[in-house]
Design an enzyme around this catalytic site. Structure first.
Site, PDB file in Angstrom:
ATOM      1  N   ASP A   1      -3.552   4.287  -2.051  1.00  0.00           N
ATOM      2  CA  ASP A   1      -4.577   4.693  -1.076  1.00  0.00           C
ATOM      3  C   ASP A   1      -4.582   6.218  -0.924  1.00  0.00           C
ATOM      4  OD1 ASP A   1      -6.471   4.649   0.961  1.00  0.00           O
ATOM      5  OD2 ASP A   1      -5.011   4.114   2.514  1.00  0.00           O
TER       6      ASP A   1
ATOM      7  N   ASP B   1     -13.548  14.375  -4.616  1.00  0.00           N
ATOM      8  CA  ASP B   1     -13.527  15.616  -5.387  1.00  0.00           C
ATOM      9  C   ASP B   1     -14.692  15.569  -6.377  1.00  0.00           C
ATOM     10  OD1 ASP B   1     -12.609  18.018  -6.675  1.00  0.00           O
ATOM     11  OD2 ASP B   1     -10.556  17.505  -6.068  1.00  0.00           O
TER      12      ASP B   1
ATOM     13  N   THR C   1     -12.075   5.796  10.574  1.00  0.00           N
ATOM     14  CA  THR C   1     -12.201   5.235  11.926  1.00  0.00           C
ATOM     15  C   THR C   1     -11.727   6.217  12.993  1.00  0.00           C
ATOM     16  OG1 THR C   1     -10.129   4.107  11.482  1.00  0.00           O
ATOM     17  CG2 THR C   1     -12.123   2.785  11.347  1.00  0.00           C
TER      18      THR C   1
ATOM     19  N   LYS D   1      -7.540   8.039  -1.157  1.00  0.00           N
ATOM     20  CA  LYS D   1      -8.864   8.432  -0.641  1.00  0.00           C
ATOM     21  C   LYS D   1      -9.414   9.635  -1.402  1.00  0.00           C
ATOM     22  CE  LYS D   1      -8.039   6.559   3.986  1.00  0.00           C
ATOM     23  NZ  LYS D   1      -6.623   6.154   3.865  1.00  0.00           N
TER      24      LYS D   1
ATOM     25  N   ARG E   1       3.054  -1.738  10.930  1.00  0.00           N
ATOM     26  CA  ARG E   1       4.073  -1.856  11.978  1.00  0.00           C
ATOM     27  C   ARG E   1       4.388  -3.273  12.453  1.00  0.00           C
ATOM     28  NH1 ARG E   1       1.183   2.915  15.073  1.00  0.00           N
ATOM     29  NH2 ARG E   1      -0.486   1.963  13.825  1.00  0.00           N
TER      30      ARG E   1
ATOM     31  N   LYS F   1       0.847  -1.200   0.000  1.00  0.00           N
ATOM     32  CA  LYS F   1       0.000   0.000   0.000  1.00  0.00           C
ATOM     33  C   LYS F   1       0.880   1.246   0.000  1.00  0.00           C
ATOM     34  CE  LYS F   1      -2.420   1.591   3.724  1.00  0.00           C
ATOM     35  NZ  LYS F   1      -2.422   3.057   3.909  1.00  0.00           N
TER      36      LYS F   1
HETATM   37  O1  C5P Z   1       0.984  -0.013  11.225  1.00  0.00           O
HETATM   38  P1  C5P Z   1      -0.442  -0.440  11.009  1.00  0.00           P
HETATM   39  O2  C5P Z   1      -0.591  -1.939  10.813  1.00  0.00           O
HETATM   40  O3  C5P Z   1      -1.381   0.092  12.054  1.00  0.00           O
HETATM   41  O4  C5P Z   1      -0.811   0.231   9.616  1.00  0.00           O
HETATM   42  C1  C5P Z   1      -2.095   0.139   9.095  1.00  0.00           C
HETATM   43  C2  C5P Z   1      -2.216   0.944   7.830  1.00  0.00           C
HETATM   44  O5  C5P Z   1      -3.597   1.046   7.503  1.00  0.00           O
HETATM   45  C3  C5P Z   1      -1.705   2.377   7.936  1.00  0.00           C
HETATM   46  O6  C5P Z   1      -1.210   2.741   6.636  1.00  0.00           O
HETATM   47  C4  C5P Z   1      -2.930   3.161   8.273  1.00  0.00           C
HETATM   48  O7  C5P Z   1      -2.881   4.497   7.843  1.00  0.00           O
HETATM   49  C5  C5P Z   1      -4.011   2.396   7.512  1.00  0.00           C
HETATM   50  N1  C5P Z   1      -5.363   2.556   8.045  1.00  0.00           N
HETATM   51  C6  C5P Z   1      -5.703   2.243   9.373  1.00  0.00           C
HETATM   52  N2  C5P Z   1      -6.975   2.376   9.815  1.00  0.00           N
HETATM   53  C7  C5P Z   1      -7.905   2.809   8.996  1.00  0.00           C
HETATM   54  C8  C5P Z   1      -7.609   3.120   7.680  1.00  0.00           C
HETATM   55  C9  C5P Z   1      -6.309   2.973   7.235  1.00  0.00           C
HETATM   56  O8  C5P Z   1      -4.842   1.837  10.142  1.00  0.00           O
HETATM   57  N3  C5P Z   1      -9.127   2.898   9.444  1.00  0.00           N
END
Ligand code: C5P
Length: 231
Positions: free
Chosen positions: A58, A63, A118, A60, A209, A31
């Site tokens: 991604d 527009d 979220t 989002k 992460r 992503k």
């Molecule tokens: O590090 P982590 O596993 O939390 O990363 C999750 C990814 O998904 C990040 O790029 C974050 O911005 C994205 N994301 C999220 N929750 C959402 C939408 C997108 O964690 N509701």
């Protein structure tokens, strides 16, 4: 079978190359989000594609329809596989994203809709003049998006089972907020394990992460893929 997508939450193409090379065969889908795309633009996407990997762009998009249509065409020209738009852009904007994808033939990116971020809570809905409960709002936007050409939605692990029931088989359900048992939550609050998310109907899990910060990222990715396959 559900697929793993690794979130490239880094800010340079050099870091992208390092991560993708480090993960090697363990990961085939990445992503690229706003941080990386704002810093490096298409070169970040090309760095991933040139290594034979697929890309979820991604951005989002939200527009006017004409602008979204042209942005989807630009993403398709980069060869990306998934793109996001906001369901709140409305029917015409969703339809424009669909039309742009259709114009790209078999290599068209799949269009995913974001329902409610979220990071928003019930009081934010009130600020926006929306009287519905959050769950009902998420479901309504998911239905609107899929009725107007979206291939699927992005949703939290807590919403997957309900959205699968509401949207039916064949809809893509892409789920961040996934944490293997025993790994840190970071700033994620409503999480599920990879196995639970897959059992509830996720088609793609977005993980950042827990893989990027692992002592052995390739082994962490392989363990998540194995857990998904076992579910
Ligand atoms: O590090 P982590 O596993 O939390 O990363 C999750 C990814 O998904 C990040 O790029 C974050 O911005 C994205 N994301 C999220 N929750 C959402 C939408 C997108 O964690 N509701």
């Amino acid at each position: 079978m559900a697929e793993l997508i690794v979130a490239l939450d880094v800010s340079s193409t050099a870091e992208v190359e390092r991560v993708v090379d480090l993960l090697g065969d363990a990961v085939s889908f990445y992503k690229v989000g706003l941080e990386l795309f704002s810093a490096e633009g298409p070169s970040a996407v090309r760095a991933v594609k040139s290594r034979g990997k697929r890309v979820f762009l991604d951005l989002k998009l939200h527009d006017i329809p004409r602008t979204v249509e042209r942005a989807v065409k630009s993403g398709a020209a980069l060869g990306v596989d998934l793109m996001t738009v906001h369901a709140a852009g409305g029917r015409a904007m969703l339809g424009a994203a669909r039309a742009a994808a259709d114009a790209c033939g078999k290599d068209a990116p799949k269009i995913l809709a974001v329902t409610m971020l979220t990071s928003l809570g019930q009081s934010d809905l009130e600020d926006l003049g929306i009287g519905r409960e959050m769950k009902a709002q998420v479901a309504a936007l998911g239905l609107l998006a899929c009725a107007n050409g979206a291939d699927g939605i992005v949703c939290s692990p807590q919403e997957v089972a309900e959205m699968r029931a509401a949207l039916g088989l064949g809809t893509l359900l892409v789920t961040p907020g996934v944490r293997p048992a025993g790994t840190g939550l970071g700033d994620q609050k409503r999480v599920a394990t990879p196995a639970q998310a897959v059992r509830d109907g996720s088609t793609h899990l977005v993980v950042g992460r827990p893989i990027l910060e692992a002592a052995d990222p390739a082994a962490a990715a392989r363990a998540i893929t194995a857990e998904m396959a076992g579910a």
